[in-house]
Motif scaffolding. Structure first.
Motif, PDB file in Angstrom:
ATOM      1  N   LEU A  45      -1.713 -35.484  -9.918  1.00 51.45           N
ATOM      2  CA  LEU A  45      -0.711 -34.893  -9.206  1.00 51.45           C
ATOM      3  C   LEU A  45      -1.484 -34.493  -7.686  1.00 51.45           C
ATOM      4  CD1 LEU A  45       0.875 -32.414 -11.841  1.00 51.45           C
ATOM      5  CD2 LEU A  45       1.328 -34.902 -11.135  1.00 51.45           C
TER       6      LEU A  45
ATOM      7  N   PHE B 272      -0.230 -35.885  -3.677  1.00 53.93           N
ATOM      8  CA  PHE B 272       0.141 -35.059  -2.480  1.00 53.93           C
ATOM      9  C   PHE B 272      -0.449 -35.453  -1.316  1.00 53.93           C
ATOM     10  CE2 PHE B 272       1.837 -31.995  -5.509  1.00 53.93           C
ATOM     11  CZ  PHE B 272       3.502 -31.943  -5.104  1.00 53.93           C
TER      12      PHE B 272
ATOM     13  N   ILE C 269       8.151 -35.076 -11.280  1.00 51.21           N
ATOM     14  CA  ILE C 269       8.734 -33.666 -10.661  1.00 51.21           C
ATOM     15  C   ILE C 269       7.858 -34.113  -9.284  1.00 51.21           C
ATOM     16  CG2 ILE C 269       8.025 -31.487 -10.275  1.00 51.21           C
ATOM     17  CD1 ILE C 269       8.516 -31.068 -13.294  1.00 51.21           C
ATOM     18  N   VAL C 270       6.509 -34.532  -9.166  1.00 47.71           N
ATOM     19  CA  VAL C 270       5.909 -34.379  -7.774  1.00 47.71           C
ATOM     20  C   VAL C 270       6.675 -35.795  -6.966  1.00 47.71           C
ATOM     21  CG1 VAL C 270       3.938 -35.467  -6.929  1.00 47.71           C
ATOM     22  CG2 VAL C 270       3.759 -33.866  -8.624  1.00 47.71           C
TER      23      VAL C 270
ATOM     24  N   ILE D 295       9.882 -36.544  -7.187  1.00 47.37           N
ATOM     25  CA  ILE D 295      11.149 -35.823  -6.538  1.00 47.37           C
ATOM     26  C   ILE D 295      10.588 -34.878  -5.582  1.00 47.37           C
ATOM     27  CG2 ILE D 295      12.997 -34.286  -6.997  1.00 47.37           C
ATOM     28  CD1 ILE D 295      13.057 -35.580 -10.042  1.00 47.37           C
ATOM     29  N   ASP D 296       9.668 -34.224  -5.612  1.00 49.12           N
ATOM     30  CA  ASP D 296       9.360 -33.230  -4.459  1.00 49.12           C
ATOM     31  C   ASP D 296       9.009 -33.933  -3.109  1.00 49.12           C
ATOM     32  OD1 ASP D 296       8.678 -30.507  -3.689  1.00 49.12           O
ATOM     33  OD2 ASP D 296       6.563 -31.349  -3.166  1.00 49.12           O
ATOM     34  N   THR D 297       8.158 -35.084  -3.576  1.00 49.62           N
ATOM     35  CA  THR D 297       7.862 -35.790  -2.157  1.00 49.62           C
ATOM     36  C   THR D 297       9.144 -36.934  -1.799  1.00 49.62           C
ATOM     37  OG1 THR D 297       6.725 -37.630  -3.612  1.00 49.62           O
ATOM     38  CG2 THR D 297       5.334 -35.887  -2.660  1.00 49.62           C
ATOM     39  N   ARG D 298      10.238 -36.693  -2.381  1.00 49.19           N
ATOM     40  CA  ARG D 298      11.308 -37.496  -1.928  1.00 49.19           C
ATOM     41  C   ARG D 298      11.143 -39.191  -2.286  1.00 49.19           C
ATOM     42  NH1 ARG D 298      15.771 -35.211  -1.212  1.00 49.19           N
ATOM     43  NH2 ARG D 298      16.374 -36.956   0.225  1.00 49.19           N
TER      44      ARG D 298
ATOM     45  N   ALA E 225      14.632 -39.624  -4.690  1.00 48.92           N
ATOM     46  CA  ALA E 225      15.564 -38.750  -4.107  1.00 48.92           C
ATOM     47  C   ALA E 225      17.244 -39.175  -4.469  1.00 48.92           C
ATOM     48  CB  ALA E 225      15.285 -38.877  -2.485  1.00 48.92           C
TER      49      ALA E 225
ATOM     50  N   VAL F 104      17.845 -39.269  -8.351  1.00 50.44           N
ATOM     51  CA  VAL F 104      17.390 -38.184  -9.249  1.00 50.44           C
ATOM     52  C   VAL F 104      17.851 -37.929 -10.499  1.00 50.44           C
ATOM     53  CG1 VAL F 104      17.174 -35.726  -9.332  1.00 50.44           C
ATOM     54  CG2 VAL F 104      16.591 -36.620  -7.359  1.00 50.44           C
TER      55      VAL F 104
END
Length: 183
Positions: free
Chosen positions: A23, A27, A82-83, A85-88, A91, A95
């Protein structure tokens, strides 16, 4: 006393320990670091097969391994979803299959816990094994696509396989719920 430190259990422990490392690396703004995350994810995914294979082959199956192996899979898959989705990377409408995967995992875990209280075991089905494999392949493609700065082919392939994984996930979940209704 049961052995905790068997080869299959150690593999599962390592998979769990790798999750926060994967994870963290996801990022990164450095695409090579993201590719390392992808490599670690793929190694973790492949090791899922080997811990079960070795447990059977070496006669090292254990209650701890039976408990931790599916938890390791769910933690790895859920955290990466989740990561992404967070980093698109995942998207918009894409989703939806990610949420389907997450919700199914939570619901079936709850069903298994309920059935365990009734002293009823629900073994992992072949379809559920395919589901996990499809999820891991899809996420691997998406991570590698991110590492190659979202190469359109890889990204689209990852999204298509994510939708396929969600369909298999729904079918697998339906089978478990149908069996669970008997109790």
């Amino acid at each position: 006393m049961a052995k905790i430190y068997t080869i299959p259990n150690i593999i599962t422990f390592v998979r769990i320990i790798l999750i926060p490392i994967i994870l963290y690396l996801l990022f990164s703004d450095n695409s090579k670091v993201v590719l390392i995350a992808g490599l670690l994810f793929i190694i973790s995914s492949i090791s899922d097969y080997f811990d079960g294979y070795l447990a059977r082959t070496l006669n090292q199956s254990s209650k701890l391994g039976t408990l931790l192996d599916p938890i390791a899979d769910k933690l790895l898959i859920a955290a990466v979803i989740i990561v992404l989705i967070d980093t698109r990377v995942i998207a918009d409408i894409h989703v939806i299959p990610a949420i389907i995967i997450l919700l199914r995992e939570i619901a079936i875990s709850g069903l298994r816990e309920f059935l365990a209280k009734l002293n009823t075991d629900m073994p992992v089905s072949r379809l559920a094994k395919y589901k996990t494999t499809f999820q891991m392949v899809s996420l691997s493609i998406l991570i590698i696509g991110l590492g190659f700065e979202l190469n359109d082919f890889l990204w689209n392939l990852g999204l298509v396989t994510l939708w396929l994984a969600a369909i298999i996930t729904l079918l697998s979940g339906y089978n478990y719920v149908a069996k669970g209704f008997k109790y």
